[in-house]
Design a protein around this motif. Structure first.
Motif, PDB file in Angstrom:
ATOM      1  N   ALA A 137       0.832  -1.203   0.000  1.00 11.81           N
ATOM      2  CA  ALA A 137       0.000   0.000   0.000  1.00 11.81           C
ATOM      3  C   ALA A 137       0.871   1.260   0.000  1.00 11.81           C
ATOM      4  N   GLU A 138       1.939   1.243   0.789  1.00 15.35           N
ATOM      5  CA  GLU A 138       2.839   2.392   0.838  1.00 15.35           C
ATOM      6  C   GLU A 138       3.487   2.624  -0.525  1.00 15.35           C
ATOM      7  N   GLN A 139       3.893   1.545  -1.193  1.00 13.57           N
ATOM      8  CA  GLN A 139       4.505   1.658  -2.513  1.00 13.57           C
ATOM      9  C   GLN A 139       3.516   2.256  -3.510  1.00 13.57           C
ATOM     10  N   LYS A 140       2.268   1.819  -3.463  1.00 14.53           N
ATOM     11  CA  LYS A 140       1.243   2.366  -4.356  1.00 14.53           C
ATOM     12  C   LYS A 140       1.034   3.852  -4.117  1.00 14.53           C
ATOM     13  N   LYS A 182       3.257   5.940  -2.899  1.00 16.51           N
ATOM     14  CA  LYS A 182       4.440   6.639  -3.412  1.00 16.51           C
ATOM     15  C   LYS A 182       4.368   6.795  -4.932  1.00 16.51           C
ATOM     16  N   ILE A 183       3.917   5.741  -5.615  1.00 22.27           N
ATOM     17  CA  ILE A 183       3.797   5.805  -7.075  1.00 22.27           C
ATOM     18  C   ILE A 183       2.770   6.862  -7.469  1.00 22.27           C
ATOM     19  N   LEU A 184       1.623   6.852  -6.803  1.00 16.87           N
ATOM     20  CA  LEU A 184       0.586   7.834  -7.119  1.00 16.87           C
ATOM     21  C   LEU A 184       1.063   9.257  -6.859  1.00 16.87           C
ATOM     22  N   LEU A 185       1.776   9.444  -5.751  1.00 13.63           N
ATOM     23  CA  LEU A 185       2.287  10.780  -5.445  1.00 13.63           C
ATOM     24  C   LEU A 185       3.307  11.236  -6.488  1.00 13.63           C
ATOM     25  N   SER A 186       4.203  10.330  -6.904  1.00  9.22           N
ATOM     26  CA  SER A 186       5.225  10.714  -7.878  1.00  9.22           C
ATOM     27  C   SER A 186       4.602  11.018  -9.238  1.00  9.22           C
ATOM     28  N   GLU A 187       3.512  10.326  -9.568  1.00  9.06           N
ATOM     29  CA  GLU A 187       2.821  10.593 -10.831  1.00  9.06           C
ATOM     30  C   GLU A 187       2.198  11.985 -10.842  1.00  9.06           C
ATOM     31  N   ASP A 195       6.478  13.652  -4.841  1.00  8.26           N
ATOM     32  CA  ASP A 195       7.060  12.341  -4.566  1.00  8.26           C
ATOM     33  C   ASP A 195       7.595  12.147  -3.154  1.00  8.26           C
ATOM     34  N   THR A 196       7.131  12.914  -2.193  1.00  6.83           N
ATOM     35  CA  THR A 196       7.571  12.684  -0.818  1.00  6.83           C
ATOM     36  C   THR A 196       6.363  12.477   0.090  1.00  6.83           C
ATOM     37  N   LEU A 197       6.529  11.543   1.013  1.00  5.39           N
ATOM     38  CA  LEU A 197       5.518  11.326   2.039  1.00  5.39           C
ATOM     39  C   LEU A 197       5.917  12.135   3.256  1.00  5.39           C
ATOM     40  N   LYS A 198       4.951  12.731   3.886  1.00  8.11           N
ATOM     41  CA  LYS A 198       5.226  13.510   5.088  1.00  8.11           C
ATOM     42  C   LYS A 198       4.731  12.740   6.299  1.00  8.11           C
ATOM     43  N   THR A 199       5.482  12.811   7.384  1.00  6.43           N
ATOM     44  CA  THR A 199       5.101  12.165   8.624  1.00  6.43           C
ATOM     45  C   THR A 199       4.010  12.986   9.295  1.00  6.43           C
ATOM     46  N   LEU A 200       2.987  12.296   9.788  1.00  2.90           N
ATOM     47  CA  LEU A 200       1.921  12.983  10.515  1.00  2.90           C
ATOM     48  C   LEU A 200       2.458  13.537  11.824  1.00  2.90           C
TER      49      LEU A 200
END
Length: 80
Positions: free
Chosen positions: A55-58, A60-65, A69-74
């Motif tokens: 799920a995390e990989q998906k 990341k892919i959606l964000l980069s598209e 392309d970075t995930l932020k920590t809550l």
């Protein structure tokens, strides 16, 4: 190897794992049954971890598209 359609959902995996934990915490299982439950629990834990990583990989892919392309920590106040 199990195909994704045959694999239980993350929620089903978590539910079964919680059930096993409750049974083992009760302490009424004979040793051989406790070992079987422990082994199943380890397998479920690994399966759940793989589901989360997928799920995390998906995400990341959606964000980069979408150019983000970075995930932020809550913030800790929003974490479960």
């Amino acid at each position: 190897m199990t195909n994704e359609k045959d694999a239980p959902s993350f929620e089903e995996t978590l539910s079964e794992l919680e059930s096993i934990v409750n049974e083992m915490e009760n302490g009424d299982l004979p040793l051989n049954k406790a070992l079987e439950k422990f082994e199943r629990g380890i397998a479920l834990s690994r399966q759940g971890q793989q589901s989360l990583e997928s799920a995390e990989q998906k995400v990341k892919i959606l964000l980069s598209e979408h150019g983000n392309d970075t995930l932020k920590t809550l913030p800790e106040s929003e974490q479960p």
